[in-house]
Design a protein around this motif. Structure first.
Motif, PDB file in Angstrom:
ATOM      1  N   THR A 182       0.815  -4.324 -22.667  1.00 28.91           N
ATOM      2  CA  THR A 182       1.455  -5.426 -21.954  1.00 28.91           C
ATOM      3  C   THR A 182       2.906  -5.118 -21.614  1.00 28.91           C
ATOM      4  N   ASP A 183       3.519  -4.158 -22.298  1.00 29.38           N
ATOM      5  CA  ASP A 183       4.840  -3.652 -21.906  1.00 29.38           C
ATOM      6  C   ASP A 183       4.715  -2.367 -21.091  1.00 29.38           C
ATOM      7  N   LEU A 184       3.883  -1.449 -21.567  1.00 29.93           N
ATOM      8  CA  LEU A 184       3.739  -0.170 -20.881  1.00 29.93           C
ATOM      9  C   LEU A 184       3.157  -0.342 -19.481  1.00 29.93           C
ATOM     10  N   GLY A 185       2.296  -1.337 -19.308  1.00 31.91           N
ATOM     11  CA  GLY A 185       1.729  -1.594 -17.991  1.00 31.91           C
ATOM     12  C   GLY A 185       2.788  -1.998 -16.986  1.00 31.91           C
ATOM     13  N   VAL A 186       3.766  -2.777 -17.447  1.00 27.02           N
ATOM     14  CA  VAL A 186       4.874  -3.182 -16.573  1.00 27.02           C
ATOM     15  C   VAL A 186       5.718  -1.962 -16.200  1.00 27.02           C
ATOM     16  N   LEU A 187       6.033  -1.121 -17.185  1.00 26.19           N
ATOM     17  CA  LEU A 187       6.807   0.092 -16.910  1.00 26.19           C
ATOM     18  C   LEU A 187       6.055   1.019 -15.955  1.00 26.19           C
ATOM     19  N   ALA A 215     -11.861  10.219 -14.366  1.00 25.99           N
ATOM     20  CA  ALA A 215     -10.481  10.377 -14.825  1.00 25.99           C
ATOM     21  C   ALA A 215      -9.495   9.837 -13.793  1.00 25.99           C
ATOM     22  N   ASP A 216      -9.746  10.128 -12.503  1.00 26.84           N
ATOM     23  CA  ASP A 216      -8.863   9.616 -11.458  1.00 26.84           C
ATOM     24  C   ASP A 216      -8.834   8.094 -11.458  1.00 26.84           C
ATOM     25  N   GLU A 217      -9.985   7.478 -11.697  1.00 21.85           N
ATOM     26  CA  GLU A 217     -10.067   6.014 -11.713  1.00 21.85           C
ATOM     27  C   GLU A 217      -9.526   5.431 -13.006  1.00 21.85           C
ATOM     28  N   CYS A 218      -9.688   6.150 -14.103  1.00 21.51           N
ATOM     29  CA  CYS A 218      -9.238   5.648 -15.407  1.00 21.51           C
ATOM     30  C   CYS A 218      -7.727   5.462 -15.470  1.00 21.51           C
ATOM     31  N   GLN A 219      -6.974   6.234 -14.702  1.00 21.34           N
ATOM     32  CA  GLN A 219      -5.527   6.117 -14.755  1.00 21.34           C
ATOM     33  C   GLN A 219      -4.994   5.010 -13.853  1.00 21.34           C
ATOM     34  N   MET A 220      -5.875   4.369 -13.110  1.00 21.42           N
ATOM     35  CA  MET A 220      -5.468   3.247 -12.266  1.00 21.42           C
ATOM     36  C   MET A 220      -5.292   1.983 -13.094  1.00 21.42           C
ATOM     37  N   MET A 221      -4.475   1.055 -12.602  1.00 21.47           N
ATOM     38  CA  MET A 221      -4.465  -0.274 -13.175  1.00 21.47           C
ATOM     39  C   MET A 221      -5.756  -0.988 -12.758  1.00 21.47           C
ATOM     40  N   LEU A 222      -6.268  -1.822 -13.622  1.00 18.29           N
ATOM     41  CA  LEU A 222      -7.575  -2.434 -13.408  1.00 18.29           C
ATOM     42  C   LEU A 222      -7.637  -3.240 -12.110  1.00 18.29           C
ATOM     43  N   ALA A 223      -6.593  -3.991 -11.810  1.00 19.83           N
ATOM     44  CA  ALA A 223      -6.591  -4.809 -10.582  1.00 19.83           C
ATOM     45  C   ALA A 223      -6.729  -3.932  -9.347  1.00 19.83           C
ATOM     46  N   ASP A 224      -6.032  -2.803  -9.321  1.00 23.47           N
ATOM     47  CA  ASP A 224      -6.124  -1.890  -8.178  1.00 23.47           C
ATOM     48  C   ASP A 224      -7.524  -1.283  -8.074  1.00 23.47           C
ATOM     49  N   PHE A 225      -8.092  -0.945  -9.214  1.00 20.24           N
ATOM     50  CA  PHE A 225      -9.447  -0.392  -9.239  1.00 20.24           C
ATOM     51  C   PHE A 225     -10.451  -1.386  -8.651  1.00 20.24           C
ATOM     52  N   LYS A 241       7.837   3.143 -12.729  1.00 23.72           N
ATOM     53  CA  LYS A 241       7.148   4.413 -12.470  1.00 23.72           C
ATOM     54  C   LYS A 241       7.125   5.336 -13.681  1.00 23.72           C
ATOM     55  N   GLN A 242       7.160   4.720 -14.884  1.00 22.16           N
ATOM     56  CA  GLN A 242       6.960   5.493 -16.109  1.00 22.16           C
ATOM     57  C   GLN A 242       5.454   5.532 -16.375  1.00 22.16           C
ATOM     58  N   ARG A 243       4.783   6.409 -15.689  1.00 21.95           N
ATOM     59  CA  ARG A 243       3.333   6.409 -15.675  1.00 21.95           C
ATOM     60  C   ARG A 243       2.717   6.617 -17.061  1.00 21.95           C
ATOM     61  N   ILE A 244       1.616   5.911 -17.294  1.00 27.08           N
ATOM     62  CA  ILE A 244       0.817   6.164 -18.486  1.00 27.08           C
ATOM     63  C   ILE A 244      -0.029   7.400 -18.169  1.00 27.08           C
ATOM     64  N   GLN A 245       0.459   8.564 -18.582  1.00 26.60           N
ATOM     65  CA  GLN A 245      -0.184   9.820 -18.199  1.00 26.60           C
ATOM     66  C   GLN A 245      -0.966  10.483 -19.316  1.00 26.60           C
ATOM     67  N   HIS A 246      -0.420  10.462 -20.527  1.00 24.94           N
ATOM     68  CA  HIS A 246      -1.079  11.095 -21.665  1.00 24.94           C
ATOM     69  C   HIS A 246      -1.113  10.076 -22.799  1.00 24.94           C
ATOM     70  N   ALA A 247      -2.308   9.561 -23.094  1.00 21.28           N
ATOM     71  CA  ALA A 247      -2.405   8.434 -24.020  1.00 21.28           C
ATOM     72  C   ALA A 247      -3.584   8.582 -24.968  1.00 21.28           C
ATOM     73  N   MET A 248      -3.416   8.005 -26.137  1.00 13.77           N
ATOM     74  CA  MET A 248      -4.516   7.841 -27.082  1.00 13.77           C
ATOM     75  C   MET A 248      -4.644   6.359 -27.384  1.00 13.77           C
ATOM     76  N   SER A 249      -5.843   5.852 -27.204  1.00 13.55           N
ATOM     77  CA  SER A 249      -6.119   4.443 -27.465  1.00 13.55           C
ATOM     78  C   SER A 249      -6.927   4.306 -28.757  1.00 13.55           C
ATOM     79  N   LEU A 250      -6.635   3.266 -29.505  1.00  7.83           N
ATOM     80  CA  LEU A 250      -7.349   3.013 -30.762  1.00  7.83           C
ATOM     81  C   LEU A 250      -8.437   1.953 -30.586  1.00  7.83           C
ATOM     82  N   HIS A 251      -8.817   1.670 -29.336  1.00  7.04           N
ATOM     83  CA  HIS A 251      -9.690   0.515 -29.073  1.00  7.04           C
ATOM     84  C   HIS A 251     -11.130   0.698 -29.554  1.00  7.04           C
TER      85      HIS A 251
END
Length: 394
Positions: free
Chosen positions: A228-233, A18-28, A238-248
């Motif tokens: 692609t927008d939320l990642g920039v925010l 979970a700690d790693e999942c909230q990171m941006m992929l490049a940072d991970f 600092k509008q963190r993606i904290q609570h999300a549901m993905s349809l992927h």
């Protein structure tokens, strides 16, 4: 229910907490996996230094370039990734790497991995569709739209791309997408994912029924697609993606259907896939999507996401308005269709209820006798937000 995101990196299975999942992929990749060939410069998806290749059994026919700086680790669940470190195999450097060396396509080197990955990704698509095809000058420039360099003046990079003989290239699939990997990823994609810690929760259902029930219970969550927008925010404001549901993981949402007069696009269909699909039936819209954004952005961004974001600079709604589009949503009260002219209320506000999900958008195919024009005015032709968008159908 899985408790960790699972995906491949350069052919090796990886599990993210979970700690790693909230990171941006490049940072991970850089800080957790020590794969520092992936660079972070703009953290907005503009420069391409963070480019890597992604393939998913649900959506991608081959490896495609994406920006890893604005994609979360959780979104990579069920996919296979290749970083610049993975391009070099036992036989030596990848042809894209070799060409960049021989043509002196690198100076400071900071942007070089991103260019190499963009070239490698475009090569994968071309040899998948037509192994005998040669890359021409315009195709090379188009493929590198999402990569910026401050040193070379670009010509040696373009020369490097044009010098590559596609007939001599072994597809990356041969190394990194075996039948075993494909079977493992398909198995992963059939199981829902939920990862949580004190500050982060991420849920990915495998069907719309479960998605609807979850949203009814947790109305505050963000529904994400390409981010692609939320990642920039997340990175800049600092509008963190904290609570999300993905349809992927919902396979039905990757489908495009066509009748005699209407095209229906699922919520997970990215803009690159849409562009290829409408190339013959609506060439004006396909050409317009060429200047929507970079290949890396279009490989992640979705049509439904561009609609739901409700931004006044969104590029696709003007066409959808003249194409009499209808937005299909589901919620606790069932399914309904909302005409797009009624969908927007004001800035960033729509008629979507808190417990509703956009599943599809349906739009008309203009008649052959119709006149259709779609225009965009922006300070730069490529990779820029619009000043004015205009669509006309007569």
């Amino acid at each position: 229910m899985r408790k960790q995101a699972s995906f491949y990196i350069n052919g090796q299975m990886t599990h993210a907490s979970a700690d790693e999942c909230q990171m941006m992929l490049a940072d991970f990749l850089r800080y957790k996996k020590s794969l520092t060939g992936t660079k972070v410069v703009c953290a907005e998806g503009d420069c391409g230094a963070c480019t890597l290749l992604k393939r998913s059994p649900l959506s991608d026919a081959t490896y495609t370039p994406i920006n890893s700086c604005i994609a979360s680790v959780a979104q990579m669940d069920g996919s296979s990734l290749i970083t610049v470190e993975g391009l070099t195999r036992d036989t030596g450097p990848h042809p894209a790497q070799d060409a960049m060396m021989k043509c002196h396509g690198s100076q400071c080197g900071f942007c070089t991995p991103g260019f190499v990955m963009a070239i490698a990704g475009d090569i994968e698509e071309k040899i998948k569709n037509n192994k005998d095809a040669a890359v021409n000058l315009q195709q090379a420039k188009n493929a590198l739209t999402g990569n910026l360099c401050r040193c070379t003046g670009y010509q040696p990079i373009i020369d490097a791309f044009l010098s590559i003989d596609l007939k001599k290239i072994t597809p990356l699939d041969k190394t990194y997408y075996s039948k075993t990997i494909d079977a493992n990823l398909k198995k992963i994609c059939k199981s829902p994912l939920t990862v949580t810690n004190d500050q982060f929760s991420f849920y990915a259902p495998t069907n719309l029924k479960d998605a609807k029930q979850y949203l009814k219970k947790y109305k505050h969550i963000k529904i994400i697609a390409g981010t692609t927008d939320l990642g920039v925010l997340h990175n800049k404001q600092k509008q963190r993606i904290q609570h999300a549901m993905s349809l992927h993981l919902i396979s039905d949402l990757y489908k495009i259907k066509k009748t005699a007069s209407v095209i229906s696009v699922g919520a997970q269909v990215n803009l690159s896939t849409l562009r290829k699909y409408i190339l013959k039936s609506i060439p004006q819209f396909a050409s317009f999507l060429d200047i929507f954004a970079s290949p890396q952005i279009k490989n992640m961004a979705t049509l439904v996401g561009n609609i739901a974001n409700a931004s006044p600079i969104a590029d696709t709604p003007p066409f959808l308005l003249v194409a009499n589009a209808k937005i299909e949503v589901i919620g606790a009260k069932g399914k309904r269709l909302i005409p797009i002219e009624d969908f927007y209320i004001s800035y960033k506000k729509t008629k979507l209820a808190k417990d509703e999900i956009i599943t599809h958008v349906h739009f008309e195919i203009p008649n052959k006798k119709d006149l259709l024009g779609i225009y965009k005015v922006s300070q730069r032709k490529d990779l820029d937000i619009s000043a004015v968008n205009l669509a006309i159908r007569a």
